[in-house]
Design a protein around this motif. Sequence first.
Motif, PDB file in Angstrom:
ATOM      1  N   LEU A 130      14.296   0.880  -1.996  1.00 30.72           N
ATOM      2  CA  LEU A 130      14.134   2.292  -2.347  1.00 30.72           C
ATOM      3  C   LEU A 130      14.497   3.224  -1.200  1.00 30.72           C
ATOM      4  O   LEU A 130      14.902   4.358  -1.414  1.00 30.72           O
ATOM      5  N   PHE A 131      14.329   2.753   0.017  1.00 27.05           N
ATOM      6  CA  PHE A 131      14.443   3.626   1.174  1.00 27.05           C
ATOM      7  C   PHE A 131      15.760   3.532   1.925  1.00 27.05           C
ATOM      8  O   PHE A 131      16.132   4.467   2.620  1.00 27.05           O
ATOM      9  N   GLY A 133      18.892   3.132   0.806  1.00 25.11           N
ATOM     10  CA  GLY A 133      20.113   3.558   0.137  1.00 25.11           C
ATOM     11  C   GLY A 133      20.615   4.900   0.639  1.00 25.11           C
ATOM     12  O   GLY A 133      19.895   5.668   1.276  1.00 25.11           O
ATOM     13  N   ASP A 134      21.853   5.180   0.353  1.00 28.16           N
ATOM     14  CA  ASP A 134      22.477   6.436   0.784  1.00 28.16           C
ATOM     15  C   ASP A 134      21.829   7.660   0.166  1.00 28.16           C
ATOM     16  O   ASP A 134      21.946   8.769   0.701  1.00 28.16           O
ATOM     17  N   SER A 135      21.141   7.510  -0.961  1.00 26.35           N
ATOM     18  CA  SER A 135      20.535   8.660  -1.622  1.00 26.35           C
ATOM     19  C   SER A 135      19.241   9.114  -0.935  1.00 26.35           C
ATOM     20  O   SER A 135      18.760  10.210  -1.196  1.00 26.35           O
ATOM     21  N   ASN A 136      18.670   8.302  -0.054  1.00 25.43           N
ATOM     22  CA  ASN A 136      17.428   8.658   0.633  1.00 25.43           C
ATOM     23  C   ASN A 136      17.749   9.261   1.994  1.00 25.43           C
ATOM     24  O   ASN A 136      17.653   8.619   3.017  1.00 25.43           O
ATOM     25  N   VAL A 137      18.150  10.536   1.969  1.00 22.40           N
ATOM     26  CA  VAL A 137      18.567  11.234   3.175  1.00 22.40           C
ATOM     27  C   VAL A 137      17.471  12.233   3.556  1.00 22.40           C
ATOM     28  O   VAL A 137      17.013  13.003   2.720  1.00 22.40           O
ATOM     29  N   ARG A 138      17.055  12.202   4.809  1.00 24.48           N
ATOM     30  CA  ARG A 138      16.045  13.161   5.260  1.00 24.48           C
ATOM     31  C   ARG A 138      16.616  14.563   5.250  1.00 24.48           C
ATOM     32  O   ARG A 138      17.790  14.792   5.480  1.00 24.48           O
ATOM     33  N   GLY A 139      15.735  15.523   4.929  1.00 23.21           N
ATOM     34  CA  GLY A 139      16.148  16.916   4.900  1.00 23.21           C
ATOM     35  C   GLY A 139      16.575  17.360   3.512  1.00 23.21           C
ATOM     36  O   GLY A 139      16.791  18.530   3.278  1.00 23.21           O
ATOM     37  N   MET A 140      16.717  16.406   2.589  1.00 26.96           N
ATOM     38  CA  MET A 140      17.071  16.728   1.211  1.00 26.96           C
ATOM     39  C   MET A 140      15.770  16.879   0.419  1.00 26.96           C
ATOM     40  O   MET A 140      14.807  16.210   0.701  1.00 26.96           O
ATOM     41  N   GLY A 149      15.434  -9.537  -6.780  1.00 28.50           N
ATOM     42  CA  GLY A 149      16.093  -9.660  -5.489  1.00 28.50           C
ATOM     43  C   GLY A 149      16.064  -8.393  -4.651  1.00 28.50           C
ATOM     44  O   GLY A 149      16.486  -8.394  -3.497  1.00 28.50           O
ATOM     45  N   LYS A 150      15.571  -7.302  -5.217  1.00 25.16           N
ATOM     46  CA  LYS A 150      15.478  -6.047  -4.478  1.00 25.16           C
ATOM     47  C   LYS A 150      14.015  -5.844  -4.084  1.00 25.16           C
ATOM     48  O   LYS A 150      13.143  -5.797  -4.930  1.00 25.16           O
ATOM     49  N   TRP A 184       0.859  -1.180   0.000  1.00 26.49           N
ATOM     50  CA  TRP A 184       0.000   0.000   0.000  1.00 26.49           C
ATOM     51  C   TRP A 184       0.895   1.229   0.000  1.00 26.49           C
ATOM     52  O   TRP A 184       1.856   1.281   0.761  1.00 26.49           O
ATOM     53  N   ASN A 185       0.569   2.232  -0.782  1.00 25.96           N
ATOM     54  CA  ASN A 185       1.160   3.551  -0.629  1.00 25.96           C
ATOM     55  C   ASN A 185       0.104   4.377   0.099  1.00 25.96           C
ATOM     56  O   ASN A 185      -1.081   4.291  -0.228  1.00 25.96           O
ATOM     57  N   CYS A 186       0.521   5.151   1.069  1.00 29.01           N
ATOM     58  CA  CYS A 186      -0.444   5.893   1.873  1.00 29.01           C
ATOM     59  C   CYS A 186       0.028   7.327   2.048  1.00 29.01           C
ATOM     60  O   CYS A 186       1.105   7.565   2.590  1.00 29.01           O
ATOM     61  N   GLY A 187      -0.764   8.259   1.571  1.00 22.36           N
ATOM     62  CA  GLY A 187      -0.420   9.674   1.626  1.00 22.36           C
ATOM     63  C   GLY A 187       0.535  10.040   0.509  1.00 22.36           C
ATOM     64  O   GLY A 187       1.254   9.200  -0.031  1.00 22.36           O
ATOM     65  N   GLU A 188       0.520  11.304   0.155  1.00 17.67           N
ATOM     66  CA  GLU A 188       1.346  11.778  -0.959  1.00 17.67           C
ATOM     67  C   GLU A 188       2.828  11.519  -0.725  1.00 17.67           C
ATOM     68  O   GLU A 188       3.537  11.047  -1.612  1.00 17.67           O
ATOM     69  N   THR A 189       3.320  11.762   0.479  1.00 20.81           N
ATOM     70  CA  THR A 189       4.731  11.509   0.793  1.00 20.81           C
ATOM     71  C   THR A 189       5.050  10.029   0.694  1.00 20.81           C
ATOM     72  O   THR A 189       6.158   9.643   0.328  1.00 20.81           O
ATOM     73  N   GLY A 190       4.065   9.180   0.979  1.00 25.06           N
ATOM     74  CA  GLY A 190       4.237   7.731   0.886  1.00 25.06           C
ATOM     75  C   GLY A 190       4.081   7.193  -0.525  1.00 25.06           C
ATOM     76  O   GLY A 190       4.122   5.982  -0.731  1.00 25.06           O
TER      77      GLY A 190
END
Length: 141
Positions: A128-129, A131-138, A122-123, A94-100
């Motif tokens: 998606l979440f 990895g190093d590219s998913n940094v909060r505040g960016m 295998g992924k 399920w995706n929930c909410g726009e941010t989700g």
Amino acid sequence: MKEIPLETCLLCHPELDPEQTILLSNEHCLFLQLRHAQDIQGTLAGAGIIVPKQHRETVFDLTSDEWHDTYALLHDAKRHIDEMYHPQGYNIGWNCGETGGQHLPYAHLHVLPRYADEVHAGKGIRHLFKGDSNVRGMTNP
């Protein structure tokens, strides 16, 4: 999330989308599949969504009967997909909410068959979440 008038909602009225087919149903839910997902060699071969027949904005708005029928229809959908497409795995979510990642204001459970010959085999969902590219505040590029 953008509001959609109920009379033009493609999940309230799946017959309005000629690319969409109701494959399975029960008392409270439908299993829908887009035409391109019926291509046995396609990237999303066999993929579909389970939706309640009554408009519910998020998974948190489902009734207990809708939860029960979602569960039952998920097993029916798996049997159908296994027979037709022979996947080696699944992602269910399920995706929930726009941010989700929910882009339609209608609760829908993604049923995504996975195949060993995919680039991302295998992924799982967390790939998606974590990895190093998913940094909060960016901000999103």
